[in-house]
Write a protein that holds these residues in place. Structure first.
Motif, short mmCIF file in Angstrom:
data_model
loop_
_atom_site.label_atom_id
_atom_site.label_comp_id
_atom_site.label_asym_id
_atom_site.label_seq_id
_atom_site.Cartn_x
_atom_site.Cartn_y
_atom_site.Cartn_z
N LYS A 1 -2.03 14.96 -0.79
CA LYS A 1 -2.07 16.13 -1.67
C LYS A 1 -1.28 15.91 -2.95
CE LYS A 1 -2.36 19.51 2.13
NZ LYS A 1 -1.67 20.66 2.77
N MET A 2 -0.50 14.86 -3.01
CA MET A 2 0.33 14.61 -4.18
C MET A 2 -0.48 13.95 -5.28
SD MET A 2 4.06 13.40 -2.78
CE MET A 2 5.17 14.62 -2.08
N ALA B 1 6.46 5.16 -0.31
CA ALA B 1 5.79 6.29 -0.95
C ALA B 1 6.60 6.65 -2.19
CB ALA B 1 5.71 7.49 -0.02
N HIS B 2 5.98 6.53 -3.36
CA HIS B 2 6.67 6.80 -4.62
C HIS B 2 6.08 8.04 -5.29
CE1 HIS B 2 7.82 2.54 -4.02
NE2 HIS B 2 8.93 2.94 -4.60
N MET B 3 6.85 9.10 -5.30
CA MET B 3 6.41 10.38 -5.86
C MET B 3 6.61 10.39 -7.37
SD MET B 3 8.28 12.88 -3.11
CE MET B 3 9.90 12.22 -3.54
N THR B 4 5.78 11.18 -8.05
CA THR B 4 5.97 11.36 -9.49
C THR B 4 7.28 12.11 -9.73
OG1 THR B 4 4.70 13.42 -9.47
CG2 THR B 4 3.51 11.40 -9.97
N HIS C 1 9.95 4.30 6.73
CA HIS C 1 9.30 4.77 5.51
C HIS C 1 10.36 5.01 4.44
CE1 HIS C 1 6.30 5.66 8.58
NE2 HIS C 1 5.40 5.75 7.62
N VAL C 2 10.14 4.44 3.26
CA VAL C 2 11.02 4.66 2.12
C VAL C 2 10.28 5.57 1.14
CG1 VAL C 2 12.21 3.59 0.18
CG2 VAL C 2 12.20 2.46 2.42
N ILE C 3 10.75 6.81 1.04
CA ILE C 3 10.08 7.84 0.23
C ILE C 3 11.02 8.20 -0.91
CG2 ILE C 3 9.06 10.14 0.24
CD1 ILE C 3 8.84 9.78 3.37
N ARG C 4 10.58 8.01 -2.16
CA ARG C 4 11.47 8.20 -3.31
C ARG C 4 10.65 8.39 -4.58
NH1 ARG C 4 13.85 2.00 -3.17
NH2 ARG C 4 11.88 0.91 -3.45
N GLY C 5 11.33 8.48 -5.72
CA GLY C 5 10.67 8.69 -6.99
C GLY C 5 10.02 7.43 -7.53
N GLU C 6 9.03 7.63 -8.41
CA GLU C 6 8.28 6.49 -8.94
C GLU C 6 9.09 5.63 -9.90
OE1 GLU C 6 4.87 8.07 -10.87
OE2 GLU C 6 5.97 8.90 -12.57
N ASP C 7 10.30 6.09 -10.27
CA ASP C 7 11.16 5.25 -11.10
C ASP C 7 11.66 4.02 -10.35
OD1 ASP C 7 12.49 7.21 -9.57
OD2 ASP C 7 14.31 7.02 -10.74
N HIS C 8 11.41 4.00 -9.04
CA HIS C 8 11.81 2.85 -8.22
C HIS C 8 10.67 1.86 -7.99
CE1 HIS C 8 15.88 4.12 -7.07
NE2 HIS C 8 15.40 5.35 -7.00
N VAL C 9 9.50 2.12 -8.55
CA VAL C 9 8.35 1.25 -8.28
C VAL C 9 8.66 -0.20 -8.67
CG1 VAL C 9 5.99 0.70 -8.99
CG2 VAL C 9 6.59 3.04 -8.38
N ALA C 10 9.19 -0.40 -9.88
CA ALA C 10 9.47 -1.77 -10.32
C ALA C 10 10.49 -2.44 -9.43
CB ALA C 10 9.97 -1.76 -11.77
N ASN C 11 11.46 -1.66 -8.91
CA ASN C 11 12.48 -2.22 -8.02
C ASN C 11 11.90 -2.66 -6.68
OD1 ASN C 11 14.27 -1.37 -9.99
ND2 ASN C 11 14.81 0.51 -8.90
N THR C 12 10.78 -2.05 -6.31
CA THR C 12 10.24 -2.30 -4.98
C THR C 12 9.84 -3.75 -4.79
OG1 THR C 12 9.49 0.00 -4.83
CG2 THR C 12 8.49 -1.57 -3.30
N GLU D 1 0.86 -1.18 0.00
CA GLU D 1 0.00 0.00 0.00
C GLU D 1 0.89 1.23 0.00
OE1 GLU D 1 -3.24 -0.19 -0.47
OE2 GLU D 1 -2.94 -2.37 -0.52
N ASP D 2 0.90 1.92 -1.12
CA ASP D 2 1.79 3.06 -1.30
C ASP D 2 1.11 4.34 -0.84
OD1 ASP D 2 4.44 3.48 -3.31
OD2 ASP D 2 3.23 5.28 -2.97
N LEU D 3 1.83 5.19 -0.11
CA LEU D 3 1.24 6.42 0.44
C LEU D 3 0.85 7.42 -0.65
CD1 LEU D 3 3.50 7.09 3.57
CD2 LEU D 3 1.22 6.06 3.48
N VAL D 4 1.44 7.28 -1.82
CA VAL D 4 1.11 8.18 -2.94
C VAL D 4 0.25 7.47 -3.97
CG1 VAL D 4 2.02 9.61 -4.81
CG2 VAL D 4 3.21 9.55 -2.61
N ARG D 5 0.62 6.27 -4.33
CA ARG D 5 0.01 5.56 -5.45
C ARG D 5 -1.11 4.59 -5.05
NH1 ARG D 5 3.34 5.58 -9.98
NH2 ARG D 5 2.60 3.52 -10.64
#
Length: 448
Positions: free
Chosen positions: A298-299, A233-236, A199-210, A156-160
């Motif tokens: 809000k993201m 949490a994967h930010m755009t 909490h691991v908060i980073r860019g969405e380019d890491h989604v596949a790595n997760t 369950e991603d805090l952003v996605r």
């Protein structure tokens, strides 16, 4: 449970807007949750990492106000990574592979030509001890791959929101190179467990790595005494103002370059904290206020637009809100402290703080001005009050208007050019008083 987050830059170059956005959101989240912010230098690439870049990362973060609670260098933690690798080997999850880069490339091309996904075929799992010995006799050294479970990994991603990754479609990732160097993934997961990152908060380019990292995390959990999985949490990612990838000019602008160019840290942090969110893009009074407003809900899912013009608008906003007491030491450092009235007069016209130097010269020094109409300047000089005070501008310009018939732009533009050399600038009532009667008369008399 104490919230604990991390920023793990690699000291192979300077940090840029995208890096700092990740650091900032981690810092703001930790601050709001009264948690801890960890700076973890990812310097496992000993050849490319430099102490100079490491020091510059620290300087940039401190300048932005992003101080850390704990600090680590991954290059000093190889022992714990090796122990984790040994545990994975013992469990059969980390296995030796002897293919060369060329051999792997040929296999991928064959798979693609057959319409198959270019996934590693796990041929190394079938090697006999004799075959391994033969490869090593050739001088080959193994690289080590992690054996994925081949399942749907969800979180369950805090952003996605709800996310799933099917590791069946992935190649078993290489965790250790032929030369024994650890690649990013294993040290990162080991450190997240060992440092109790929540909490691991980073860019969405890491989604596949997760998905891969969760499997490694689960495989190592027992080794570390049953560590809980962190929340993700994967930010755009950032895009330019036009919605395309960041231009080379903007994408290559490091934080240290922004500092050297005179941008304000609060403008940078306000900008990076608000883009890609539903909040208005405006300057925050402080990082603490930004932290209170931080909220992953809000993201949005659309890429965050990084518009340099917006950043410059916010930079001007920081200066416009700056009280004289805060500006005074910086004015003194630039030999431009001409008092509070000077600061309050010129700050609405500043884009960068260093612009004060030019306005100080206009007030204090002999400058080149522009006389468009000598007779107009002569009449203005004739009507210049002998005792020029704080409120003399209105009466003086009214007298010039009556004498010449000039009004509006035809009245004020020639005066501004003659007195400041510029077509735009601060309120002339205060500025002309700061310049003083003697220099006003000298500049108007330049036509003679």
């Amino acid at each position: 449970m104490t919230v604990k987050v991390r920023f793990a830059p690699s000291p192979t170059g300077r940090i840029h807007a995208g890096n700092v956005r990740a650091a900032l959101i981690n810092w703001l989240f930790a601050k709001k949750q009264q948690g801890l912010f960890v700076l973890r230098i990812d310097d496992t690439d000993l050849e490319r990492s430099t102490k100079e870049n490491e020091d510059l990362i620290e300087t940039d973060l401190k300048w932005l106000g992003l101080n850390w609670d704990e600090r680590y260098n991954q290059s000093k933690r190889f022992d714990i990574y090796q122990k984790a690798a040994d545990a994975l080997k013992a469990d059969g999850r980390l296995y030796a592979c002897y293919e060369t880069a060329d051999e792997l490339d040929r296999r991928r091309k064959v798979q693609l030509s057959r319409g198959l996904p270019p996934v590693y075929d796990r041929a190394a799992l079938n090697l006999t001890d004799a075959e391994k010995a033969a490869f090593e006799a050739e001088g080959r050294k193994p690289h080590w791959r992690f054996k994925l479970d081949g399942k749907r990994v969800s979180w369950e991603d805090l952003v996605r929101g709800h996310c799933e990754v099917d590791t069946t479609s992935m190649s078993d990732p290489v965790l250790i190179r032929e030369d024994g160097a650890f690649l990013y993934t294993l040290p990162s997961v080991v450190d997240d467990i060992d440092m109790k990152i929540t909490h691991v908060i980073r860019g969405e380019d890491h989604v596949a790595n997760t998905g891969t990292q969760i499997e490694i995390f689960e495989a190592l959990s027992a080794f570390f005494g049953g560590a809980p999985l962190p929340t993700f949490a994967h930010m755009t990612l950032l895009v330019g103002a036009d919605g395309e990838g960041l231009s080379k000019r903007l994408g290559s602008m490091s934080i240290s370059q922004m500092r050297e160019d005179g941008l304000e840290p609060l403008a940078i942090t306000s900008h990076l904290a608000k883009i890609g969110t539903s909040d208005p893009l405006e300057v925050a009074p402080s990082l603490e206020v930004l932290a209170e407003a931080q909220d992953f809900t809000k993201m949005g899912r659309a890429p965050a637009r990084y518009d340099f013009d917006d950043l410059m608008r916010l930079n001007a906003g920081v200066l416009q809100a700056m009280p004289f007491a805060e500006a005074k030491p910086r004015l003194e450092a630039l030999s431009a402290d001409l008092g509070e009235l000077f600061w309050e007069t010129i700050k609405p016209n500043l884009n960068k703080f260093a612009d004060v130097v030019e306005w100080a010269a206009i007030v204090r020094d002999d400058i080149a001005t522009v006389i468009e109409d000598a007779s107009f300047a002569a009449k203005a000089l004739e009507l210049l009050p002998d005792d020029y005070g704080r409120d003399s501008w209105s009466a003086w310009t009214a007298a010039i208007k009556d004498a010449t018939g000039a009004k509006g732009k035809a009245l004020f533009m020639p005066l501004r050019l003659a007195l400041t050399g510029k077509p735009h600038g601060p309120d002339m009532g205060a500025l002309s008083f700061l310049i003083g009667r003697e220099k006003l008369a000298k500049r108007l008399g330049a036509a003679a």
